[in-house]
Write a protein that holds these residues in place. Structure first.
Motif, PDB file in Angstrom:
ATOM      1  N   ALA A 275       0.833  -1.217   0.000  1.00  0.00           N
ATOM      2  CA  ALA A 275       0.000   0.000   0.000  1.00  0.00           C
ATOM      3  C   ALA A 275       0.859   1.256   0.000  1.00  0.00           C
ATOM      4  CB  ALA A 275      -0.932  -0.016   1.210  1.00  0.00           C
ATOM      5  N   ARG A 276       1.931   1.228   0.791  1.00  0.00           N
ATOM      6  CA  ARG A 276       2.800   2.415   0.846  1.00  0.00           C
ATOM      7  C   ARG A 276       3.552   2.598  -0.473  1.00  0.00           C
ATOM      8  NH1 ARG A 276       3.713   0.304   6.020  1.00  0.00           N
ATOM      9  NH2 ARG A 276       5.838  -0.405   5.517  1.00  0.00           N
ATOM     10  N   ALA A 277       3.966   1.487  -1.072  1.00  0.00           N
ATOM     11  CA  ALA A 277       4.664   1.599  -2.357  1.00  0.00           C
ATOM     12  C   ALA A 277       3.744   2.180  -3.422  1.00  0.00           C
ATOM     13  CB  ALA A 277       5.188   0.232  -2.793  1.00  0.00           C
ATOM     14  N   GLU A 278       2.503   1.724  -3.459  1.00  0.00           N
ATOM     15  CA  GLU A 278       1.546   2.253  -4.432  1.00  0.00           C
ATOM     16  C   GLU A 278       1.307   3.734  -4.213  1.00  0.00           C
ATOM     17  OE1 GLU A 278      -0.112   0.756  -7.111  1.00  0.00           O
ATOM     18  OE2 GLU A 278       1.508  -0.681  -6.764  1.00  0.00           O
ATOM     19  N   LEU A 279       1.254   4.121  -2.958  1.00  0.00           N
ATOM     20  CA  LEU A 279       1.060   5.534  -2.625  1.00  0.00           C
ATOM     21  C   LEU A 279       2.255   6.364  -3.090  1.00  0.00           C
ATOM     22  CD1 LEU A 279      -0.792   7.568  -1.228  1.00  0.00           C
ATOM     23  CD2 LEU A 279       0.290   6.963   0.940  1.00  0.00           C
ATOM     24  N   GLY A 280       3.439   5.836  -2.832  1.00  0.00           N
ATOM     25  CA  GLY A 280       4.641   6.534  -3.261  1.00  0.00           C
ATOM     26  C   GLY A 280       4.730   6.671  -4.773  1.00  0.00           C
ATOM     27  N   VAL A 281       4.276   5.648  -5.485  1.00  0.00           N
ATOM     28  CA  VAL A 281       4.285   5.702  -6.949  1.00  0.00           C
ATOM     29  C   VAL A 281       3.401   6.834  -7.449  1.00  0.00           C
ATOM     30  CG1 VAL A 281       3.509   4.500  -9.032  1.00  0.00           C
ATOM     31  CG2 VAL A 281       4.912   3.301  -7.348  1.00  0.00           C
ATOM     32  N   LEU A 282       2.231   6.994  -6.870  1.00  0.00           N
ATOM     33  CA  LEU A 282       1.323   8.063  -7.286  1.00  0.00           C
ATOM     34  C   LEU A 282       1.966   9.435  -7.111  1.00  0.00           C
ATOM     35  CD1 LEU A 282      -2.041   6.810  -5.693  1.00  0.00           C
ATOM     36  CD2 LEU A 282      -1.485   6.877  -8.138  1.00  0.00           C
ATOM     37  N   LEU A 283       2.562   9.651  -5.950  1.00  0.00           N
ATOM     38  CA  LEU A 283       3.143  10.960  -5.669  1.00  0.00           C
ATOM     39  C   LEU A 283       4.384  11.201  -6.522  1.00  0.00           C
ATOM     40  CD1 LEU A 283       4.720  13.247  -3.996  1.00  0.00           C
ATOM     41  CD2 LEU A 283       2.242  13.230  -3.837  1.00  0.00           C
ATOM     42  N   GLN A 284       5.242  10.176  -6.635  1.00  0.00           N
ATOM     43  CA  GLN A 284       6.461  10.348  -7.417  1.00  0.00           C
ATOM     44  C   GLN A 284       6.141  10.563  -8.894  1.00  0.00           C
ATOM     45  OE1 GLN A 284       9.689  10.433  -5.958  1.00  0.00           O
ATOM     46  NE2 GLN A 284      10.038  11.396  -7.952  1.00  0.00           N
ATOM     47  N   ALA A 285       5.098   9.926  -9.390  1.00  0.00           N
ATOM     48  CA  ALA A 285       4.699  10.133 -10.781  1.00  0.00           C
ATOM     49  C   ALA A 285       4.300  11.587 -11.022  1.00  0.00           C
ATOM     50  CB  ALA A 285       3.548   9.200 -11.149  1.00  0.00           C
ATOM     51  N   ALA A 286       3.576  12.170 -10.064  1.00  0.00           N
ATOM     52  CA  ALA A 286       3.190  13.575 -10.180  1.00  0.00           C
ATOM     53  C   ALA A 286       4.427  14.471 -10.196  1.00  0.00           C
ATOM     54  CB  ALA A 286       2.262  13.957  -9.029  1.00  0.00           C
ATOM     55  N   VAL A 287       5.363  14.196  -9.297  1.00  0.00           N
ATOM     56  CA  VAL A 287       6.600  14.977  -9.236  1.00  0.00           C
ATOM     57  C   VAL A 287       7.374  14.851 -10.540  1.00  0.00           C
ATOM     58  CG1 VAL A 287       8.871  15.121  -8.121  1.00  0.00           C
ATOM     59  CG2 VAL A 287       6.795  14.894  -6.728  1.00  0.00           C
ATOM     60  N   ASP A 288       7.477  13.632 -11.071  1.00  0.00           N
ATOM     61  CA  ASP A 288       8.243  13.422 -12.290  1.00  0.00           C
ATOM     62  C   ASP A 288       7.616  14.148 -13.485  1.00  0.00           C
ATOM     63  OD1 ASP A 288      10.009  11.904 -10.869  1.00  0.00           O
ATOM     64  OD2 ASP A 288       9.242   9.968 -11.564  1.00  0.00           O
ATOM     65  N   LEU A 289       6.297  14.175 -13.549  1.00  0.00           N
ATOM     66  CA  LEU A 289       5.619  14.904 -14.619  1.00  0.00           C
ATOM     67  C   LEU A 289       6.005  16.380 -14.594  1.00  0.00           C
ATOM     68  CD1 LEU A 289       2.003  13.447 -14.598  1.00  0.00           C
ATOM     69  CD2 LEU A 289       3.501  13.570 -16.584  1.00  0.00           C
ATOM     70  N   GLN A 290       5.926  16.965 -13.409  1.00  0.00           N
ATOM     71  CA  GLN A 290       6.226  18.396 -13.291  1.00  0.00           C
ATOM     72  C   GLN A 290       7.702  18.691 -13.559  1.00  0.00           C
ATOM     73  OE1 GLN A 290       4.736  19.128  -9.275  1.00  0.00           O
ATOM     74  NE2 GLN A 290       3.127  17.698  -9.819  1.00  0.00           N
ATOM     75  N   GLU A 291       8.565  17.872 -12.996  1.00  0.00           N
ATOM     76  CA  GLU A 291       9.988  18.126 -13.182  1.00  0.00           C
ATOM     77  C   GLU A 291      10.413  17.855 -14.623  1.00  0.00           C
ATOM     78  OE1 GLU A 291      12.517  16.456 -10.215  1.00  0.00           O
ATOM     79  OE2 GLU A 291      11.646  17.700  -8.636  1.00  0.00           O
ATOM     80  N   GLY A 292       9.769  16.898 -15.273  1.00  0.00           N
ATOM     81  CA  GLY A 292      10.054  16.668 -16.679  1.00  0.00           C
ATOM     82  C   GLY A 292       9.677  17.865 -17.533  1.00  0.00           C
TER      83      GLY A 292
END
Length: 379
Positions: A275-292
């Motif tokens: 559950a925590r890994a899935e949560l982290g994936v959601l947040l990191q994906a958002a960060v990666d979109l913006q930083e990209g």
């Protein structure tokens, strides 16, 4: 958490001590209508983040800027959102300043004092109208012998009680009567400018998003930045720079608020590792979109392509943050929710990203046409 540690490092680099000063104040006080977070931000060289070094600023690039806003949003969503309004306006104006003869001597003189004097610029674009054409404001500036006179109201207008300069979008007419967009640079203490209560919800109250009324406010010609009337829906350099920076920064500020909730789940060890890994994936994906998107802008992407890229990152992030906040709130559990107002507050604050223009529904046709190879048109 990685997505916050990199953001905090960037913020400390440009604004040493700012995060510590914010953390010494409880969240409820930081986010209250009478909060002093904006003055704390000003006192830590906040105004100069995107100002070029030749004008005394810190010259942060797009990537560092989105990280700074993520850090601010993680501690004070109100401050994160309010300062976006200042930063994107500063970035837009200085991008115009790079083009010879685009800004007047008076406009350049004003810009040269932003970093040195810690001046805060409001962004008076919103008018509180549903389905508003964002490129043709309802507020009209009437031409006079030596400039313009403006009557109307802007709402909500963040930084309304702290602004030193009001940057207001208006509609002006050319000699043929064709309407076009213009931006007025108006000292906040000009006669005829007043601030009235408007923001009724406690969420993001510290952003000072109230109503700014303009009554027979006179603006000299040299403080007016005009757009082009040839194609009302195409972006010119004024709108392109503004849209690109606004969408990047505002999305990052709300991501910071969501990151706070996600970090609490990890810190408390809530749920299982899956559950925590899935949560982290959601947040990191958002960060990666913006930083990209930020990296692409830093590498020279501009025009329609840049605006489309940051809009895609913003709309995709809305979905990712909504899922992350829902999951984080559930994993934190009922006792965390009822034991402190902080969880409910941060979850509510994140949802406000969807309310910033342009709405996703309003651009469905335009984005579809852009994906099909046509120019990007905003309305």
């Amino acid at each position: 958490m990685r997505f916050l540690s990199t953001a905090r490092d960037a913020c400390e680099k440009f604004h040493p001590g700012l995060l510590g000063a914010l953390e010494r104040v409880p969240l409820a006080e930081r986010e209250a209508a009478d909060s002093r977070v904006i003055e704390v931000f000003r006192s830590h060289a906040g105004a100069g983040l995107l100002v070029p070094t030749e004008f005394g600023g810190l010259a942060a690039g797009p990537l560092d800027a989105v990280r700074v806003q993520r850090a601010l949003g993680s501690l004070s969503p109100s401050l994160g959102v309010a300062t976006v309004m200042h930063h994107f306006t500063v970035a837009m104006l200085f991008s115009l300043a790079q083009n010879a003869d685009r800004l007047t001597e008076a406009q350049m003189k004003l810009l040269s004092t932003v970093a040195a004097d810690g001046l805060l610029l409001s962004s008076a674009w919103a008018e509180g109208r549903t389905d508003q054409n964002i490129l043709l404001p309802a507020v009209v500036a009437e031409r006079t012998a030596d400039g313009y006179v403006v009557n109307g109201e802007k709402k909500p207008c963040s930084l309304s009680r702290s602004m030193d300069l009001l940057t207001a979008s208006v509609t002006v007419g050319d000699e043929q009567g064709r309407p076009s967009l213009a931006l007025l640079l108006i000292p906040a203490d000009s006669p005829g400018i007043s601030v009235e209560p408007f923001w009724s919800t406690p969420v993001l109250a510290a952003a000072q998003s109230d109503l700014v009324r303009l009554e027979n406010v006179r603006v000299p010609e040299e403080l007016v930045i005009s757009s082009t009337p040839e194609d009302q829906k195409r972006l010119d350099d004024l709108q392109t720079a503004g849209f690109t920076w606004f969408e990047l920064l505002v999305t990052s500020a709300y991501t910071g608020a969501a990151a706070t909730l996600v970090s609490q789940v990890f810190a408390a060890g809530r749920g299982n590792e899956h559950a925590r890994a899935e949560l982290g994936v959601l947040l990191q994906a958002a960060v990666d979109l913006q930083e990209g998107a930020a990296r692409a802008v830093a590498d020279g992407m501009d025009g329609d392509e840049a605006v489309a890229a940051v809009l895609v990152a913003r709309y995709a992030t809305q979905d990712l943050l909504a899922a992350a906040v829902d999951a984080a709130t559930e994993l934190l559990g009922g006792m965390a929710f009822v034991g402190s107002p902080d969880v409910a507050y941060m979850a509510s604050a994140v949802r406000a990203l969807a309310f910033h223009p342009p709405s996703r529904a309003s651009l469905a046709t335009e984005l579809t046409e852009y994906f099909e190879g046509k120019p990007l048109r905003l309305s």
